[in-house]
Design a protein around this motif. Structure first.
Motif, PDB file in Angstrom:
ATOM      1  N   SER A 121       0.503  -1.434   0.269  1.00 27.74           N
ATOM      2  CA  SER A 121       0.195  -0.298   0.238  1.00 27.74           C
ATOM      3  C   SER A 121       0.745   1.427   0.190  1.00 27.74           C
ATOM      4  CB  SER A 121      -1.049  -0.169   1.564  1.00 27.74           C
ATOM      5  OG  SER A 121      -0.276  -0.142   2.710  1.00 27.74           O
ATOM      6  N   TRP A 122       2.185   1.166   0.256  1.00 30.00           N
ATOM      7  CA  TRP A 122       2.506   2.303   0.362  1.00 30.00           C
ATOM      8  C   TRP A 122       3.412   3.044  -1.373  1.00 30.00           C
ATOM      9  CZ3 TRP A 122       7.443   0.499  -1.945  1.00 30.00           C
ATOM     10  CH2 TRP A 122       7.348  -1.060  -1.369  1.00 30.00           C
ATOM     11  N   ARG A 123       3.528   2.096  -1.971  1.00 32.38           N
ATOM     12  CA  ARG A 123       3.893   1.764  -3.288  1.00 32.38           C
ATOM     13  C   ARG A 123       3.424   3.096  -4.083  1.00 32.38           C
ATOM     14  NH1 ARG A 123      -0.201  -0.649  -4.438  1.00 32.38           N
ATOM     15  NH2 ARG A 123      -1.176  -0.847  -6.988  1.00 32.38           N
ATOM     16  N   VAL A 124       4.247   3.304  -5.085  1.00 31.05           N
ATOM     17  CA  VAL A 124       3.697   5.299  -6.045  1.00 31.05           C
ATOM     18  C   VAL A 124       3.990   5.037  -7.348  1.00 31.05           C
ATOM     19  CG1 VAL A 124       4.720   7.340  -6.802  1.00 31.05           C
ATOM     20  CG2 VAL A 124       5.571   6.629  -4.367  1.00 31.05           C
ATOM     21  N   ASP A 125       2.591   4.190  -7.765  1.00 28.11           N
ATOM     22  CA  ASP A 125       2.302   4.080  -8.530  1.00 28.11           C
ATOM     23  C   ASP A 125       1.836   4.388  -9.613  1.00 28.11           C
ATOM     24  OD1 ASP A 125       2.088   2.195 -10.646  1.00 28.11           O
ATOM     25  OD2 ASP A 125       2.088   0.590 -10.094  1.00 28.11           O
ATOM     26  N   THR A 126       1.399   4.269 -11.072  1.00 32.41           N
ATOM     27  CA  THR A 126      -0.073   5.637 -12.215  1.00 32.41           C
ATOM     28  C   THR A 126      -0.964   5.537 -11.325  1.00 32.41           C
ATOM     29  OG1 THR A 126      -0.481   3.614 -13.179  1.00 32.41           O
ATOM     30  CG2 THR A 126       1.742   4.707 -13.511  1.00 32.41           C
ATOM     31  N   PHE A 127      -1.363   4.561 -10.581  1.00 28.09           N
ATOM     32  CA  PHE A 127      -3.094   4.763 -10.024  1.00 28.09           C
ATOM     33  C   PHE A 127      -3.573   5.938  -9.361  1.00 28.09           C
ATOM     34  CE2 PHE A 127      -1.683   0.400 -10.393  1.00 28.09           C
ATOM     35  CZ  PHE A 127      -2.885  -0.170 -11.388  1.00 28.09           C
ATOM     36  N   GLN A 128      -4.514   6.604  -8.873  1.00 31.37           N
ATOM     37  CA  GLN A 128      -5.027   7.691  -7.783  1.00 31.37           C
ATOM     38  C   GLN A 128      -4.489   7.495  -6.494  1.00 31.37           C
ATOM     39  OE1 GLN A 128      -8.789   8.999  -9.247  1.00 31.37           O
ATOM     40  NE2 GLN A 128      -8.258  10.854  -7.912  1.00 31.37           N
ATOM     41  N   GLU A 129      -5.105   6.041  -6.079  1.00 23.33           N
ATOM     42  CA  GLU A 129      -4.403   5.683  -4.834  1.00 23.33           C
ATOM     43  C   GLU A 129      -3.040   6.037  -4.546  1.00 23.33           C
ATOM     44  OE1 GLU A 129      -5.859   2.245  -6.463  1.00 23.33           O
ATOM     45  OE2 GLU A 129      -6.320   3.877  -6.219  1.00 23.33           O
ATOM     46  N   THR A 130      -1.822   5.637  -4.965  1.00 19.38           N
ATOM     47  CA  THR A 130      -1.044   6.155  -4.652  1.00 19.38           C
ATOM     48  C   THR A 130      -0.451   7.301  -4.173  1.00 19.38           C
ATOM     49  OG1 THR A 130      -0.280   5.371  -6.314  1.00 19.38           O
ATOM     50  CG2 THR A 130      -0.453   3.722  -5.243  1.00 19.38           C
ATOM     51  N   ASN A 131      -1.104   8.543  -4.951  1.00 17.64           N
ATOM     52  CA  ASN A 131      -1.001   9.391  -5.118  1.00 17.64           C
ATOM     53  C   ASN A 131      -0.052  10.126  -4.031  1.00 17.64           C
ATOM     54  OD1 ASN A 131      -1.623   9.511  -7.885  1.00 17.64           O
ATOM     55  ND2 ASN A 131      -3.121  10.971  -7.798  1.00 17.64           N
ATOM     56  N   GLU A 132      -0.397   9.813  -3.003  1.00 19.29           N
ATOM     57  CA  GLU A 132       0.202  10.801  -1.497  1.00 19.29           C
ATOM     58  C   GLU A 132       0.911  10.321  -1.348  1.00 19.29           C
ATOM     59  OE1 GLU A 132      -1.079  13.830  -0.741  1.00 19.29           O
ATOM     60  OE2 GLU A 132      -2.745  13.703  -2.673  1.00 19.29           O
ATOM     61  N   ASN A 133       0.743   8.847  -1.572  1.00 13.00           N
ATOM     62  CA  ASN A 133       2.327   8.153  -0.810  1.00 13.00           C
ATOM     63  C   ASN A 133       3.882   8.471  -1.256  1.00 13.00           C
ATOM     64  OD1 ASN A 133       0.931   6.676  -0.058  1.00 13.00           O
ATOM     65  ND2 ASN A 133       1.004   4.288  -1.315  1.00 13.00           N
ATOM     66  N   LEU A 134       4.543   8.767  -0.438  1.00  9.91           N
ATOM     67  CA  LEU A 134       6.080   8.968  -0.842  1.00  9.91           C
ATOM     68  C   LEU A 134       7.240   8.362  -0.177  1.00  9.91           C
ATOM     69  CD1 LEU A 134       7.757  11.827  -1.172  1.00  9.91           C
ATOM     70  CD2 LEU A 134       7.383  12.217   1.182  1.00  9.91           C
ATOM     71  N   ILE A 135       8.323   8.593  -1.436  1.00  8.75           N
ATOM     72  CA  ILE A 135       9.153   7.213  -0.849  1.00  8.75           C
ATOM     73  C   ILE A 135      10.463   8.075  -1.084  1.00  8.75           C
ATOM     74  CG2 ILE A 135      10.801   5.473  -1.874  1.00  8.75           C
ATOM     75  CD1 ILE A 135       7.778   4.494  -1.470  1.00  8.75           C
ATOM     76  N   THR A 136      10.996   7.583   0.414  1.00  7.71           N
ATOM     77  CA  THR A 136      12.102   8.785   0.739  1.00  7.71           C
ATOM     78  C   THR A 136      13.292   8.483   1.384  1.00  7.71           C
ATOM     79  OG1 THR A 136      12.582  11.731   1.139  1.00  7.71           O
ATOM     80  CG2 THR A 136      10.979  10.442   1.669  1.00  7.71           C
ATOM     81  N   SER A 137      14.514   8.994   1.260  1.00  4.12           N
ATOM     82  CA  SER A 137      15.028   8.123   2.798  1.00  4.12           C
ATOM     83  C   SER A 137      15.182   9.974   3.162  1.00  4.12           C
ATOM     84  CB  SER A 137      16.424   7.983   2.046  1.00  4.12           C
ATOM     85  OG  SER A 137      17.346   8.539   0.750  1.00  4.12           O
ATOM     86  N   ILE A 138      15.267  11.112   3.181  1.00  4.66           N
ATOM     87  CA  ILE A 138      15.671  12.563   2.908  1.00  4.66           C
ATOM     88  C   ILE A 138      14.780  12.530   4.611  1.00  4.66           C
ATOM     89  CG2 ILE A 138      14.637  13.931   1.328  1.00  4.66           C
ATOM     90  CD1 ILE A 138      17.070  15.303   1.421  1.00  4.66           C
TER      91      ILE A 138
END
Length: 346
Positions: A191-208
């Motif tokens: 559920s954490w992934r960032v993809d082309t689906f709208q439901e993932t738009n708010e996810n953020l993958i970062t280490s900073i």
């Protein structure tokens, strides 16, 4: 189904059985067959294979694909792994699962293509910057190149962490029968992934995290995860240690040599045992402590000038732990190891 394959090919088969979606790599001896077979098998099955322009490109492609929720892997050898280390630090910092295979060759520098275990420190201790760990699995056969690759993907997704499969050139190049059995691949909800689906738009993958307190909290969360991994994933093979006066220990191809030596010396009436770690991180400290007698001596055998032995000594601070190492691509003979044990018993 049994088939005769190299260890390097067994890695690719294991990855596909584990449901790997994509491979990004750059060929390097003695790991080249992994890229070659991935190019053949992944494309036939409609999966993603890309030979990157370099090792740095490959590990960053892994980062991007993992961010989108794919099961992804790469493979290399010492010089290439050195180049990937910054990307591995980024993967760990961003809580991204990935499998990285290192088929170790001789170093430093270009070295040669013979077997060695000199990548131990850069892989097990973390060759990138910052406070992080990666899980490190150490196969000693073609069968384990297959099975531990499957396990690597399971651990990677379970804890959202990079996992290494750390082999030496001998294990990568040796051919042995492999019995490939169907394996149930459990789908993992990302559920954490960032993809082309709208439901993932708010996810953020970062280490900073620019706020110092936020960054410290992030590192503390990582550390809590590593403690959980250490509690549940440490693993080792224990053999004939119940009365052993000398315990041999080593990983990879060395573990097969020292098991044979253990059997030979047992046949002579000598009390010798063996412990072989399957996980190098987390190191199976408790397994060593629970299975080695208080007055036993320990001989660490490795293909380096002394890297693995440091962790054995940390695990057994009250024991006499000696080192026998070969380098340059040379494997110790059975008689060399047996002679060292006899000297210790005297």
């Amino acid at each position: 189904m049994k088939t005769l394959v190299k260890g390097n090919e067994a890695v690719v088969i294991g990855a596909l059985v584990a449901g790997c979606d994509a491979f990004f790599g750059y060929p390097i001896t003695p790991a080249s067959e992994i890229a070659h077979k991935a190019a053949e098998y992944f494309l036939k099955l409609g999966k993603i294979f890309i030979q990157a322009e370099c090792e740095v490109g490959a590990i960053n492609m892994v980062y991007g694909a993992s961010s989108s929720g794919l099961r992804v892997m790469t493979a290399s050898s010492g010089p290439g792994i050195s180049l990937k280390q910054e990307g591995v630090s980024y993967l760990a910092g961003a809580n991204l699962p990935a499998v990285i295979v290192d088929v170790m060759r001789v170093g430093p520098g270009l070295g040669n293509i013979g077997p060695e275990q000199g990548d131990y420190n850069q892989v097990v201790k973390g060759g990138g910057h910052g406070n992080y760990h990666v899980v490190v699995l150490a196969p000693n056969s073609v069968a384990e190149m297959y099975s531990l690759t499957i396990r690597a993907f399971e651990i990677a997704d379970k804890y959202r962490t990079p996992v290494y499969v750390l082999a030496d050139a001998t294990i990568g190049q040796v051919m042995e029968p492999l019995d490939v059995q169907p394996v149930e691949v459990k789908a993992v909800e990302k559920s954490w992934r960032v993809d082309t689906f709208q439901e993932t738009n708010e996810n953020l993958i970062t280490s900073i995290y620019l706020d110092f307190d936020d960054m410290e909290a992030h590192v503390r969360r990582l550390e809590a995860k590593y403690q959980l991994i250490a509690e549940h994933e440490a693993d080792a093979e224990v053999y004939q240690t119940q009365d052993a006066e000398i315990v041999l220990t080593g990983f990879g191809i060395i573990s097969r040599l020292i098991r044979t030596v253990t059997d030979q010396l047992r046949a002579e009436g000598l009390k010798v045992g063996m412990i072989r770690p399957r996980t190098l991180w987390p190191f199976p400290t408790k397994i060593y402590q629970q299975n080695i007698l208080a007055d036993a001596k320990v001989l660490a055998v490795e293909l380096s000038t002394g890297q693995f032995v440091d962790d054995v000594r940390l695990a057994l601070p009250l024991h006499d732990v000696l080192l026998y190492g070969r380098v340059g691509g040379n494997l110790p003979t059975l008689e060399e190891i047996a002679m060292k044990v006899r000297q210790m018993l005297k």
